[in-house]
Design an enzyme around this catalytic site. Structure first.
Site, short mmCIF file in Angstrom:
data_model
loop_
_atom_site.label_atom_id
_atom_site.label_comp_id
_atom_site.label_asym_id
_atom_site.label_seq_id
_atom_site.Cartn_x
_atom_site.Cartn_y
_atom_site.Cartn_z
CG HIS A 19 -1.94 0.99 1.30
ND1 HIS A 19 -1.60 2.21 1.71
CD2 HIS A 19 -3.26 0.82 1.16
CE1 HIS A 19 -2.72 2.97 1.52
NE2 HIS A 19 -3.99 2.14 1.18
CG ASP A 33 0.35 -2.70 6.31
OD1 ASP A 33 -0.43 -2.94 7.22
OD2 ASP A 33 0.36 -1.85 5.20
CD GLN A 88 -6.67 -5.07 3.92
OE1 GLN A 88 -7.44 -5.57 3.95
NE2 GLN A 88 -6.88 -3.71 3.66
CE LYS A 148 -7.45 -0.92 6.26
NZ LYS A 148 -8.31 -0.73 4.96
CB CYS A 165 -4.15 3.29 -1.65
SG CYS A 165 -4.94 4.60 -1.25
#
Length: 404
Positions: free
Chosen positions: A121, A198, A201, A224, A362
């Site tokens: 991202h 990261d 997700q 999220k 993104c």
């Protein structure tokens, strides 16, 4: 097995209509919907004990402080973070990444190399580019294979004694592919490089154990994982957080302030300048409670079932091409149909009440890799159903006829 009807009843927004049609919400990779238990917790904060925290001796402040810190402990336990002081509240995943990258000059010097993956991202590319520009380091990229998986042979070749940091997402937001972060972390540590993962997700879709992963830093996005927007989490190993300079200055993050010199508070407050998102933090604790009540193993298994069903159905659409069609992935399907622009398809299915994401998500380098302007992305959550997937596929087939 999950009681989907009972779960769906917890999410008020799923009852609404869009353009006269029942809402089918397949944009969960952008943000998840919120159960009533989380929404009620926000209302409760502002109506029952709205006050600033950590600073007041009056009852409301003490109640708010206790609930905020209880939420921090819930988050700590949920991700198996060793100590509560290593559980830092931020405004979101992007803030968490920037908090590390902005101070990473203490770890990265001129001539060093920072490795990112080709499926990141933008929020996990740009801060590291900025770091490299500041210190004179070089940004290296792990290539992506045609199927959306990272080229691990190429990764092994670019790792060297100059590698100071390796940065990669747990799951690609653009493709849904789950990266082999255990292998990445192990190989990076063999070269004495630090690793940031990261987890935007992954945090609401699978069980994440940061201690078992041995990542040096791990970031999460509250919105999220059924929590509110404006709240995120940064985990870091204690010795690294101690070395990392604070990202922002202000109240709460200080020990002593004079005009000549300032000393900083200990963890976690060193990185939490100013009044935090108190309601968001408390509500994130409620989101953790909710996810645990459903069971992360149950969520992962059910979403995988939706993924397999949705993949099969989308492949039945004439001309459909799925990007990142691999076994190990999250419930995200990124696809195009023939030469139809994804924006056009997304606009038409929205008229039928179906929310999907279109564009480059993104993650523009991913689209450049496949030489496409973008994709349609359908991303599922545990409150979605196979019947909703059928509705989406029927709408897509109707839109394809209209645009062909």
């Amino acid at each position: 097995m999950l009681d989907i009807n009972k779960i769906r009843a917890d999410f008020p927004i799923l009852n609404r209509k869009v353009n006269g049609h029942p809402l089918v919400y397949f944009d969960n990779a952008a943000t998840s919907q919120k159960p009533r238990q989380v929404i009620d917790k926000i209302t409760e904060y502002y109506t029952q004990y709205n006050a600033n925290i950590h600073r007041g001796v009056h009852a409301l402040s003490q109640e708010a402080t206790d609930l905020f810190e209880e939420a921090r402990e819930k988050v700590r336990a949920f991700f198996n973070i060793p100590e509560t002081k290593q559980t830092l509240f931020t405004s979101g995943n992007t803030h968490s990444i920037n908090a590390v990258a902005s101070g990473a000059h203490v770890f990265v010097k001129e001539g060093d190399e920072v490795i990112v993956s080709a499926v990141e991202h933008h929020s996990n590319i740009v801060p590291w580019q900025m770091l490299c520009e500041r210190v004179g380091a070089t940004l290296k990229v792990i290539p992506v294979l045609d199927n959306g998986e990272l080229d691990m042979d190429a990764f092994a070749k670019i790792l060297n004694s100059k590698t100071a940091f390796v940065v990669v997402n747990h799951i690609s937001n653009a493709l849904g592919v789950q990266n082999p972060i255990e292998e990445i972390i192990e190989k990076a540590h063999e070269h004495k490089a630090l690793v940031l993962i990261d987890g935007a997700q992954s945090c609401g879709h699978m069980k994440v154990d940061v201690l078992a992963l041995d990542a040096d830093f791990y970031t999460m996005a509250g919105h999220k994982m059924c929590g509110p927007t404006g709240i995120g989490i940064l985990y870091g190993k204690e010795e690294l957080l101690d070395r990392l300079p604070p990202y922002q200055g202000g109240g709460e993050m200080i020990d002593q302030v004079t005009f000549e010199h300032t000393t900083y508070a200990g963890l976690p407050h060193k990185f939490e300048a100013g009044t935090p998102n108190i309601a968001g933090g408390i509500a994130l604790g409620a989101a953790v409670d909710y996810l645990e009540s459903v069971g992360m193993e149950n969520i992962a298994a059910y979403e995988d079932e939706l993924l397999k069903y949705g993949t099969q159905k989308i492949k039945e659409i004439d001309g459909a091409v799925i990007y990142g069609d691999v076994d190990k992935k999250a419930a995200v399907i990124s696809f195009n149909v023939g030469n139809i622009h994804p924006y056009d398809l997304g606009t038409i299915v929205d008229k039928l009440g179906i929310a999907v994401r279109t564009g480059h998500h993104c993650a523009q380098p991913v689209m450049d890799r496949y030489q496409i302007p973008g994709t349609i992305r359908a991303s599922f959550a545990f409150y979605n159903t196979k019947e909703e997937i059928d509705v989406m596929v029927q709408a897509l087939q109707r839109a394809v006829i209209m645009l062909s």
